[in-house]
Structures are given as C-alpha cells and as structure tokens.
Scaffold this motif. Structure first.
Motif, mmCIF file in Angstrom:
data_model
loop_
_atom_site.group_PDB
_atom_site.id
_atom_site.type_symbol
_atom_site.label_atom_id
_atom_site.label_comp_id
_atom_site.label_asym_id
_atom_site.label_seq_id
_atom_site.Cartn_x
_atom_site.Cartn_y
_atom_site.Cartn_z
ATOM 1 N N ARG A 152 113.517 50.198 6.420
ATOM 2 C CA ARG A 152 113.829 48.983 6.029
ATOM 3 C C ARG A 152 114.807 49.068 4.919
ATOM 4 O O ARG A 152 114.691 48.343 3.825
ATOM 5 C CB ARG A 152 112.596 48.162 5.787
ATOM 6 C CG ARG A 152 111.498 48.302 6.816
ATOM 7 C CD ARG A 152 111.854 46.929 7.889
ATOM 8 N NE ARG A 152 110.750 47.095 8.741
ATOM 9 C CZ ARG A 152 109.613 46.333 8.599
ATOM 10 N NH1 ARG A 152 109.405 45.570 7.429
ATOM 11 N NH2 ARG A 152 108.680 46.202 9.426
ATOM 12 N N SER A 153 115.837 50.027 4.968
ATOM 13 C CA SER A 153 116.725 50.211 3.820
ATOM 14 C C SER A 153 117.506 48.927 3.715
ATOM 15 O O SER A 153 117.692 48.339 4.614
ATOM 16 C CB SER A 153 117.392 51.394 4.350
ATOM 17 O OG SER A 153 116.381 52.440 4.309
ATOM 18 N N ILE A 154 117.890 48.907 2.234
ATOM 19 C CA ILE A 154 118.897 47.790 1.626
ATOM 20 C C ILE A 154 120.232 48.632 1.539
ATOM 21 O O ILE A 154 120.303 49.443 1.080
ATOM 22 C CB ILE A 154 118.212 46.993 0.677
ATOM 23 C CG1 ILE A 154 116.686 46.537 0.905
ATOM 24 C CG2 ILE A 154 119.436 46.056 0.173
ATOM 25 C CD1 ILE A 154 116.774 45.714 1.895
ATOM 26 N N VAL A 155 121.110 48.118 2.163
ATOM 27 C CA VAL A 155 122.687 48.497 1.786
ATOM 28 C C VAL A 155 123.178 47.707 0.748
ATOM 29 O O VAL A 155 123.490 46.387 1.153
ATOM 30 C CB VAL A 155 123.474 48.696 3.114
ATOM 31 C CG1 VAL A 155 124.530 49.218 2.879
ATOM 32 C CG2 VAL A 155 122.498 49.488 3.948
ATOM 33 N N TYR A 156 123.786 48.121 -0.287
ATOM 34 C CA TYR A 156 124.434 47.171 -1.264
ATOM 35 C C TYR A 156 125.832 47.894 -1.049
ATOM 36 O O TYR A 156 126.187 49.139 -1.197
ATOM 37 C CB TYR A 156 123.779 47.578 -2.821
ATOM 38 C CG TYR A 156 122.547 47.383 -3.022
ATOM 39 C CD1 TYR A 156 122.234 46.125 -3.579
ATOM 40 C CD2 TYR A 156 121.527 48.282 -2.566
ATOM 41 C CE1 TYR A 156 120.755 45.684 -3.724
ATOM 42 C CE2 TYR A 156 120.032 47.864 -2.761
ATOM 43 C CZ TYR A 156 120.001 46.924 -3.314
ATOM 44 O OH TYR A 156 118.495 46.574 -3.504
ATOM 45 N N PHE A 157 126.769 46.874 -1.402
ATOM 46 C CA PHE A 157 128.187 47.284 -1.413
ATOM 47 C C PHE A 157 129.006 46.429 -2.083
ATOM 48 O O PHE A 157 128.643 45.319 -2.423
ATOM 49 C CB PHE A 157 128.770 47.191 0.112
ATOM 50 C CG PHE A 157 128.852 46.034 0.853
ATOM 51 C CD1 PHE A 157 129.678 45.140 0.904
ATOM 52 C CD2 PHE A 157 127.719 45.870 1.824
ATOM 53 C CE1 PHE A 157 129.692 44.083 1.848
ATOM 54 C CE2 PHE A 157 127.490 44.931 2.749
ATOM 55 C CZ PHE A 157 128.591 44.008 2.574
ATOM 56 N N ARG B 1 114.028 52.430 2.058
ATOM 57 C CA ARG B 1 112.666 51.855 2.118
ATOM 58 C C ARG B 1 112.054 51.980 3.513
ATOM 59 O O ARG B 1 112.853 51.967 4.598
ATOM 60 C CB ARG B 1 112.793 50.419 1.804
ATOM 61 C CG ARG B 1 113.276 50.025 0.518
ATOM 62 C CD ARG B 1 113.410 48.645 0.396
ATOM 63 N NE ARG B 1 113.656 47.962 -0.869
ATOM 64 C CZ ARG B 1 113.878 46.636 -1.177
ATOM 65 N NH1 ARG B 1 113.357 45.886 -0.237
ATOM 66 N NH2 ARG B 1 114.429 46.312 -2.273
ATOM 67 N N VAL B 2 110.689 52.205 3.509
ATOM 68 C CA VAL B 2 109.969 52.334 4.755
ATOM 69 C C VAL B 2 109.058 51.153 5.050
ATOM 70 O O VAL B 2 108.345 50.930 3.992
ATOM 71 C CB VAL B 2 109.393 53.633 5.030
ATOM 72 C CG1 VAL B 2 108.480 53.731 6.144
ATOM 73 C CG2 VAL B 2 110.634 54.890 5.074
ATOM 74 N N GLY B 3 108.912 50.361 6.100
ATOM 75 C CA GLY B 3 107.986 49.563 6.144
ATOM 76 C C GLY B 3 106.639 49.954 6.613
ATOM 77 O O GLY B 3 106.359 51.078 6.707
ATOM 78 N N GLY B 4 105.666 49.044 6.575
ATOM 79 C CA GLY B 4 104.087 49.248 7.071
ATOM 80 C C GLY B 4 104.166 49.998 8.085
ATOM 81 O O GLY B 4 103.148 50.658 8.658
#
Length: 412
Positions: A135-140, A127-130
C-alpha cells in the motif's frame, strides 16, 4: 541490457519499460472530491513558475508502467515533463461521494489541462496493508512551469488513447503519455494561457464555477533606484528520494520587497464579484518579516501588491518562512476554499560573504584596540590613533554583519 535500452524497450518484472527518451512525460489528474484536493488545484494554478509543489498518491492509482518507471527513476533522469489535468463527470456536484465503477469519458466529461511542470524528485514510502499487500505512497515534487492551451487539438487524442488503456480517473490518476503523442502544445513556460485555463475551469458544470481566481505573478526586490524580480531557488539541502524537497526565495536583511498578484474574473461570471472578496497574506514567522497590509480588497482583473519588509537579521543559519496567501470571502461556510491560495517559502540569513567581510573588519579592529591599551603608557598619541581606528573598524564590522551596510556586489 544497455543495448536494449538504447534500442528502445526492456522488460522488468513482467512490465514493459521504455527508454527515457520514449517515456519522458507523466500525465497526472486531479479530481478534487475532497476539500484538501480541491485546494491543491487552486494552489497549482496560483503558484509562480519555479515553485516546487508536492503531490502524493497511493500506488494503486498509478498505471503499472508509470509506477514501475518512478520506482527506478534516479536523480540523473530528472527533470521529467509532467502534464496536469483536472477531471470530473458532468453530473458531479461538489461535496458528493467519489464516483464508483465509472471512468471519465473524454467525449462527455470535464477534462481540462491545468499546468505544465517538471518532475524533480520522487520519494516512495513503503507500506504493507493488513492483507499483506503493498500500500505504498508515492510522493513526487514538481517544479511548476507554464499553462497549456486548453483549446489545443492535441488534447483529445491524448485523452482518447489513455481512455482506451483505462488510464483515466476513476481508474488511474497517474499514467505515462502514450508513445507518439503530440505533447509540444503542453510544454509551456509562460502564463499567457492562464486566463483561458481559468475560464474553462470556471465554466459550469465544473465544480469550480463561482470561485475567485488570482495567481502570484512575481516577487520583486524594491531598491532606491531599481527593482529586481526574484526567482525561487532549489534549497541546497534537497536530496533526491527525500520526502521534503523545497524551493525558496532568498531575501536580504533590511530590504523591501513586493509580492505582485494578477487576478481574473472568468468570462462566465460576468461583471459580478463575490461581495466582500479579499486577499490576505500572513507569515508563519513574523520575527524577521513585516507585512504592513495583511488584507486587500479583490479588484476585478487588476493587480494586487503586498509589501514585505525584512527586519534586522543576525542568524548565520538559514531561516525558512512560509508566506500564505489566501482568498477571504465573508460568510463562506463550506470546507472548500472559495478561491485561489498559495504558499511560498522565503529564506533569510546572513551570507558567508557578509560574515567574512564583517570578520575582516572586526578582528583587526579588536587587535588594534588591544594594542592601544599596551601603548597608552609609552605613546599616548599613537595609542589614541590605534584605539579610535580599532573602534571604528569594529563598529563597521558590526554594521556589515547586521546588514546596515550594503556590500558591493553582494547578493545576500
């Protein structure tokens, strides 16, 4: 590059990256300043070993080393050890705003190891913010194991080192265990320290004080002469890097099961239980499951068992059903869970072995019935024998397919 990895460390994009043997443990913190995160810890403590649980954090909450490591992780690198902690300031009150410009101090804060797990999957949602910044989300996804000893002398040195690097909340929530850290005490595969962890978590000033605690001990299949304990299995559709990554209990058609729970009243709470406390269970799909007792009274330091029945199953494709077990407390008025909760996935379907066996019976049966029709004018006795035999074979093919006959050696 390969030589550098074998010898120890390399630099990648300005970050120090160590070899897998040197950097094999993640340290993950929960701080539970929101109701959904509060529920995460209750579920973390209640789920059985082997269950896969997903966590997610924004990239800014990772130490630079931990984020770089997870970004380059591959399926062949897994499993990776994970040690989970709960942390809060001593003056924190449930429901208060996030602490600002402060970091937990191992000497004065509540910091409790809660669970040991093994990392099985990582997925990153870019993700990229304004402002143009990432602004990435890391799922583990972690396969849960045992419970660390909260009295281990190895805890404080680990936390002190992370504090020196400013890798504790409310600065960072995911870090790498420092080189040389003594991690043997955290690598537990059984539940013998669960009650100790609960005792620490329920002791004031912890915000979990006063909650109800239980855990799923096991799910067992109940036969006529014996019982068999099941273990969750990774779903065959799991793919490394996917956001969805599951483990399931495989249930047989027309069979009976029992979900066993162990509960514990923390020492600091004495003999008093919350009035009316109960444990409930429900399924998100009741077409194939029966739950005779949806609610049971909570009993002090005792075992609770829920019966589960599987109905007639005719689906060849697997059907995944989530069983939700919750603490029910009359009059509980806040959005924070009053106690333990657990969601487990079960799968029902007819196995390929059963389908093949049913076809092996039914197809010759249909052929014999068709042949009998052709013989009826020339050889009535033979036509009757063929017709009856074919009908019986077709019937047995049907009952094998529906699960009304158990197959020798079948695990479906």
């Amino acid at each position: 590059m390969k030589l550098q990895l074998l010898l120890g460390t390399v630099y990648k994009k300005g970050l120090l990256i160590r070899s897998r043997s040197q950097m094999s443990t993640l340290v993950v913190f929960d701080t539970c300043t929101r109701p959904q995160y509060y529920a995460d810890v209750h579920q973390l403590l209640a789920l059985p070993a082997g269950t896969i649980l997903r966590y997610d954090y924004q990239e800014k909450y990772f130490s630079p080393e931990a984020l770089a490591y997870l970004r380059q992780l591959t399926e062949s690198d897994c499993p990776i050890d994970v040690v989970l902690f709960y942390g809060q300031f001593e003056d924190y009150v449930k429901g208060s705003a996030d602490p600002k410009d402060r970091m937990l101090d191992p000497a004065t804060s509540v910091l409790i190891p809660t669970r040991f797990a093994r990392l099985r999957n990582v997925a990153i949602e870019e993700r990229v913010g304004g402002d143009g910044q990432s602004r990435s989300i890391v799922y583990f996804h972690m396969e849960l194991a045992g419970f660390p000893n909260p009295d281990s002398p190895a805890i404080r040195p680990l936390l002190d080192t992370l504090a020196e690097k400013r890798e504790l909340p409310f600065e960072k929530w995911v870090a790498l265990a420092p080189e040389g850290a003594d991690l043997a005490a955290f690598r537990q595969d059984d539940a013998k320290f669960w009650s100790k962890v609960v005792d620490r978590l329920a002791t004031p000033p912890s915000q979990f004080h006063g909650d109800v605690f239980w855990r799923i001990d096991h799910l067992e299949k109940v036969g006529f002469t014996q019982k068999r304990t099941l273990r969750p299995r990774p779903r065959h559709t799991n793919r490394f890097g996917d956001l969805e990554f599951w483990s399931d209990y495989n249930l047989d058609p027309l069979s009976r099961y029992r979900l066993a729970l162990s509960n514990f009243v923390p020492t600091v709470e004495g003999k008093d239980l919350p009035s009316g406390a109960a444990i409930t269970i429900k399924a998100d799909d009741t077409e194939q499951l029966t739950l005779p007792e949806a609610k049971q009274e909570f009993r002090r330091n005792a075992s609770t068992q829920f019966k589960i029945g599987v109905k007639l199953v005719t689906d060849i494709a697997p059907r995944h059903i989530v069983l939700s077990v919750r603490t029910d407390l009359p009059g509980h008025a806040t959005s924070y869970m009053p106690g333990s909760l657990a969601d487990i996935s079960v799968m029902t379907r007819i196995s390929g072995y059963r389908v093949a066996s049913a076809l092996a019976l039914a197809l010759p049966g249909v052929a014999m019935v068709a042949g009998a029709a052709g013989l009826i004018k020339t050889d009535v006795p033979l036509a009757l024998v063929a017709g009856v035999s074919g009908a019986l074979l077709s019937f047995f093919g049907y009952v094998v397919f529906t699960g009304k006959i158990k197959l020798p050696g079948s695990k479906d």
